[in-house]
Design a protein around this motif. Structure first.
Motif, PDB file in Angstrom:
ATOM      1  N   GLU A  48       9.131 -11.575 -12.786  1.00 32.35           N
ATOM      2  CA  GLU A  48       7.846 -11.061 -13.462  1.00 32.35           C
ATOM      3  C   GLU A  48       8.071 -11.077 -14.416  1.00 32.35           C
ATOM      4  O   GLU A  48       7.217 -10.618 -15.415  1.00 32.35           O
ATOM      5  CB  GLU A  48       7.818  -9.640 -12.258  1.00 32.35           C
ATOM      6  CG  GLU A  48       7.566  -9.133 -10.783  1.00 32.35           C
ATOM      7  CD  GLU A  48       7.252  -8.348 -10.159  1.00 32.35           C
ATOM      8  OE1 GLU A  48       8.037  -7.542 -10.293  1.00 32.35           O
ATOM      9  OE2 GLU A  48       5.957  -8.640  -8.689  1.00 32.35           O
TER      10      GLU A  48
ATOM     11  N   GLN B 203       4.920  -9.953  -3.495  1.00 33.14           N
ATOM     12  CA  GLN B 203       4.116 -10.482  -4.376  1.00 33.14           C
ATOM     13  C   GLN B 203       4.419 -12.399  -4.128  1.00 33.14           C
ATOM     14  O   GLN B 203       4.077 -12.803  -5.104  1.00 33.14           O
ATOM     15  CB  GLN B 203       4.025  -9.836  -5.918  1.00 33.14           C
ATOM     16  CG  GLN B 203       3.009 -10.534  -6.573  1.00 33.14           C
ATOM     17  CD  GLN B 203       1.684  -9.938  -5.777  1.00 33.14           C
ATOM     18  OE1 GLN B 203       1.566  -9.322  -5.181  1.00 33.14           O
ATOM     19  NE2 GLN B 203       0.650 -10.311  -6.141  1.00 33.14           N
TER      20      GLN B 203
ATOM     21  N   PRO C  41      -3.408  -8.300 -14.788  1.00 30.03           N
ATOM     22  CA  PRO C  41      -3.083  -7.836 -13.597  1.00 30.03           C
ATOM     23  C   PRO C  41      -5.014  -6.944 -13.915  1.00 30.03           C
ATOM     24  O   PRO C  41      -6.104  -7.364 -14.815  1.00 30.03           O
ATOM     25  CB  PRO C  41      -3.387  -6.379 -14.267  1.00 30.03           C
ATOM     26  CG  PRO C  41      -2.931  -5.835 -15.290  1.00 30.03           C
ATOM     27  CD  PRO C  41      -3.039  -7.196 -16.103  1.00 30.03           C
TER      28      PRO C  41
ATOM     29  N   ARG D 220       4.272  -4.360  -3.167  1.00 28.63           N
ATOM     30  CA  ARG D 220       4.736  -4.217  -4.878  1.00 28.63           C
ATOM     31  C   ARG D 220       3.662  -4.088  -5.841  1.00 28.63           C
ATOM     32  O   ARG D 220       4.291  -3.362  -6.701  1.00 28.63           O
ATOM     33  CB  ARG D 220       5.997  -5.793  -4.355  1.00 28.63           C
ATOM     34  CG  ARG D 220       6.579  -6.175  -5.915  1.00 28.63           C
ATOM     35  CD  ARG D 220       7.250  -7.357  -5.411  1.00 28.63           C
ATOM     36  NE  ARG D 220       8.024  -7.207  -6.868  1.00 28.63           N
ATOM     37  CZ  ARG D 220       9.361  -6.981  -6.939  1.00 28.63           C
ATOM     38  NH1 ARG D 220       9.767  -6.570  -5.707  1.00 28.63           N
ATOM     39  NH2 ARG D 220      10.182  -7.408  -7.944  1.00 28.63           N
ATOM     40  N   ARG D 221       2.750  -4.921  -5.335  1.00 27.83           N
ATOM     41  CA  ARG D 221       1.668  -5.369  -7.033  1.00 27.83           C
ATOM     42  C   ARG D 221       0.677  -4.570  -6.678  1.00 27.83           C
ATOM     43  O   ARG D 221      -0.054  -5.780  -6.617  1.00 27.83           O
ATOM     44  CB  ARG D 221       2.106  -6.607  -7.880  1.00 27.83           C
ATOM     45  CG  ARG D 221       2.807  -6.900  -8.301  1.00 27.83           C
ATOM     46  CD  ARG D 221       3.907  -6.123  -9.475  1.00 27.83           C
ATOM     47  NE  ARG D 221       2.588  -6.185 -10.757  1.00 27.83           N
ATOM     48  CZ  ARG D 221       2.934  -6.352 -11.186  1.00 27.83           C
ATOM     49  NH1 ARG D 221       4.184  -8.473 -11.769  1.00 27.83           N
ATOM     50  NH2 ARG D 221       1.994  -7.266 -12.475  1.00 27.83           N
TER      51      ARG D 221
ATOM     52  N   ASP E 190      -1.190  -3.581  -9.083  1.00 27.70           N
ATOM     53  CA  ASP E 190      -2.401  -4.384 -10.210  1.00 27.70           C
ATOM     54  C   ASP E 190      -2.755  -5.769  -9.718  1.00 27.70           C
ATOM     55  O   ASP E 190      -3.960  -6.287 -10.105  1.00 27.70           O
ATOM     56  CB  ASP E 190      -1.796  -3.782 -10.750  1.00 27.70           C
ATOM     57  CG  ASP E 190      -0.339  -4.340 -10.944  1.00 27.70           C
ATOM     58  OD1 ASP E 190       0.797  -4.768  -9.876  1.00 27.70           O
ATOM     59  OD2 ASP E 190      -0.120  -4.877 -12.751  1.00 27.70           O
ATOM     60  N   LEU E 191      -2.082  -6.479  -8.333  1.00 32.63           N
ATOM     61  CA  LEU E 191      -2.670  -8.129  -8.540  1.00 32.63           C
ATOM     62  C   LEU E 191      -3.010  -8.693  -7.387  1.00 32.63           C
ATOM     63  O   LEU E 191      -3.474  -9.409  -6.856  1.00 32.63           O
ATOM     64  CB  LEU E 191      -1.045  -8.462  -8.627  1.00 32.63           C
ATOM     65  CG  LEU E 191      -0.458  -8.464  -9.891  1.00 32.63           C
ATOM     66  CD1 LEU E 191       0.896  -9.398  -9.902  1.00 32.63           C
ATOM     67  CD2 LEU E 191      -0.684  -8.941 -10.687  1.00 32.63           C
TER      68      LEU E 191
END
Lengths: 202, 469
Positions: free
Chosen positions: A192, B157, A199, B53-54, B56-57
């Motif tokens: 990451e 993710q 995003p 976890r994400r 935002d994704l």
């Protein structure tokens, strides 16, 4: 997930190619938000008559000799179509732990392993021989040993099958995929930090 | 370095961890979720005390269950209502952006990703939906996953995946007049079958693909799963960049220029080898109409259902007999002139602006046949608004079509948009499985133009001979 090591059970046949997930679990039942309760609707449109309650005597799995079956023997491209995991959930809850076919659709095949079920791929002519044996032998049972990758029929036929070593290991130990991946947390973090993605946020 | 296909390049770019003999861990750049395949995944997270976890994704929309009628009226079906509310609750709890029914950005999951510019070349994109392959049109590695994997992606993710085999589907020749992207993909599936690409990620190549617009490319990639493919993609080019650039959530300014530089390295290297290749000469494609209960049971407007006398394989004959019985068709029956009762234009396959324009062009100045009920369901609310600005809704309505709100609608008939038993439908969707559009309903897959023409004539007709007004 419950480990899968060996399994002995009654075999039922479903002599159709390209059985799609819309048949396995029709869409009207996908509105449930739970993981359970799908078995009663397995093959709904084939299994029941117009009233949605009376078992259709024409449908193979409704034959008295297949009641209580835990192994499903079927034809090519089983599980094609939608990605709905409700399909393996329904099959498992109905009672099948093992499905044998000449080929499976990818997503369905993958979904089976995630639920502790074993899909076995065998050459079409071998599957046809198994069909013959089950058709001729009321109460036919198979014994499947995942460790040795063998299938034994009640008439004494022994067949070995292929299964991916990693998938086999996960099934034998009943491993939790997410737990396995999270063991590599440091690698995910490192990835990451180097990998830029725009995003979704505005 | 050995030459690589675009599939291998994207795979390698996302490899987090690999060990011999084990599934690899790959990183996921965009996770799309919807109300039908996510609820149980969120339950799993809560059960194990895990977070997303994400967020935002991750992006959520509701599309499968929702009604396509007036949005100000509450959802009547209590189970659908519960599924919709559960998604909204889950998104709120885990901090995920969700386009609910009242959001102007709401639409079918595979329509809104590209529309927003979140679908970009080189990304890995997953969704608990088999038509995720649609996003491959941008040169992304995009595929459908089950709910256990949805949970896995939410938590990590990442996904555990075995590297797919690669397949090239090269489309050669010149596309005949009146033949659309939908006809091309239906013709491919007719030729290679519904398991022709199983285990493979497909790259579509050739000049015809290059000359296709992004929307046409999406139609092709969308139905990759109907050929059994794990994913289907098209290398990005200027057409791709131009489409992405205008989208609200695409990178802007120098970020965009930098992104394009990276995207230009994605196309398959000269000399790279695929595990399998299939070549289709498009010059011979006729307007496609499926006849049976699997997308592989393809036919065309000049064709007939299979002649059972000529089918020697008993298993195949059995399959065909069952399909003909369900479809209410006989052996060796012509497709042209086959009477229909319903028409559905929409879905993640054919619910984009060009599809609606194509159908409207056919309908202009015509009326739907009296015995036909026809509906248009745009792929998203934005597309609906755009079409209204262009006046397409007026053409549809004047012809006698129902002009509805967006959603998956009668592609899978989870909402009230459903066929009655025995009804025959010309549909621009992607699956003609038994009961797909309603128990006992009979689905024939066609292009938007063919569907519109069938609506007017009341039966299947050759779009190449259409008199446009």
């Amino acid at each position: 997930m419950e480990p899968f090591k060996t399994h002995k059970g009654l075999v039922a046949t479903l002599d159709r190619q390209h059985v799609d997930t819309d048949q396995i679990i029709p869409k009207q039942f996908l509105k449930r938000v739970e993981r359970t309760g799908f078995g009663q609707f397995l093959f709904y449109d084939w299994r029941f008559l117009e009233d949605g309650k009376t078992p259709n005597p024409e449908f193979e799995l409704n034959q008295p000799r297949f009641q209580g079956a835990t192994i499903l023997l079927t034809r090519d491209n089983f599980g094609c179509g939608s990605s709905r995991e409700h399909a393996p959930w329904a099959i498992l809850e109905y009672g099948f732990k093992v499905i044998i076919a000449p080929s499976f659709a990818d997503i369905f095949f993958n979904n089976c392993f995630k639920n502790g079920m074993l899909p076995i791929v065998l050459p079409a002519h071998v599957v046809s021989e198994l069909f013959d044996e089950v058709n001729k032998t009321p109460g036919a049972e198979f014994t499947i040993n995942l460790e040795t990758q063998t299938l034994a029929t009640s008439l004494g036929k022994k067949i070995s099958f292929e299964v991916n070593a990693f998938r086999k290991d996960c099934l034998l130990k009943g491993l939790d995929d997410i737990g396995l991946t999270l063991q590599h947390e440091d690698k995910i973090k490192a990835f990451e930090s180097q990998h830029s993605i725009s995003p979704r946020a505005v | 370095m050995a030459p690589k296909t675009i599939i291998e390049k994207i795979w390698d770019n996302h490899l987090v961890h690999e060990e011999p003999g084990k599934a690899s861990i790959i990183y996921i750049d965009l996770h799309l979720i919807h109300e039908v395949t996510s609820a149980q995944a969120f339950d799993g997270l809560r059960l194990n005390n895990r977070r997303v976890r994400r967020p935002d994704l991750t992006l959520a929309t509701m599309d499968h269950n929702i009604p396509t009628t007036d949005r100000s009226v509450p959802v009547k079906d209590p189970m659908a209502k519960n599924a919709i509310e559960t998604l909204e609750r889950n998104c709120k709890e885990f901090g995920i952006e969700c386009f609910n029914m009242h959001n102007p950005l709401n639409g079918i999951v595979h329509i809104i990703g590209p529309g927003l510019g979140l679908t970009q070349p080189g990304k890995t994109i997953v969704c608990g939906d088999s038509h995720t392959s649609t996003h491959g049109a941008f040169g992304a590695l995009a595929f459908g996953i089950g709910t256990s994997e949805v949970e896995h992606v939410l938590a990590t993710q990442c996904l555990q995946q075995f590297k797919p085999k690669t397949m090239e589907i090269r489309i050669t020749g010149k596309l005949p007049h009146g033949i659309t992207a939908k006809d091309v993909i239906l013709a491919i599936i007719d030729k290679i079958g519904t398991d022709g690409a199983t285990g493979h990620a497909v790259e579509y190549t050739g000049d015809i693909i290059r000359n296709f617009s992004m929307e046409e490319r999406m139609t092709v990639c969308n139905m990759s799963i109907e050929a059994g493919a794990r994913a289907g993609l098209i290398a990005p080019d200027q057409t791709t960049f131009d489409f992405v650039q205008t989208r609200p959530r695409a990178p802007k300014g120098t970020d965009f220029d930098k992104a394009v530089e990276k995207w230009k390295t994605l196309p398959t290297d000269p000399g790279a080898k695929y595990d399998k290749t299939f070549i289709l000469d498009a010059s011979k494609i006729l307007p496609q109409v499926t006849w049976g209960t699997s997308p592989g049971m393809g036919c065309n407007i000049e064709g007939r259902t299979p002649d059972l006398k000529k089918v020697s394989d008993p298993a195949l004959r059995h399959t065909y007999e069952k399909a003909m019985e369900y479809m209410g068709l006989g052996s060796n029956q012509p497709i042209k002139g086959l009477k229909i009762n319903r028409v559905f234009i929409g879905s993640c396959t054919n619910g984009r602006p060009e599809d609606l324009r194509q159908a409207a062009k056919v309908l202009k100045g015509y009326k739907v046949a009296p015995h036909v009920r026809a509906m248009v369901v745009p792929g998203s609310q934005e597309i609906k608004n755009l079409a209204e600005k262009e006046g397409l809704d007026k053409i549809f309505k004047a012809a006698g079509f129902e002009w509805r709100e967006s959603g998956c609608s009668m592609c899978l008939a989870m909402n009230e948009d459903i066929l009655a038993p025995g009804e025959r439908c010309a549909s621009t969707s992607n699956r003609n499985f038994e009961g797909r559009q309603g128990k006992g309903g009979r689905t024939h897959l066609v292009s938007p133009a063919m569907a519109a023409a069938a609506a007017v004539k009341g039966c299947f007709t050759d779009i190449r001979k259409w008199v446009y007004k």
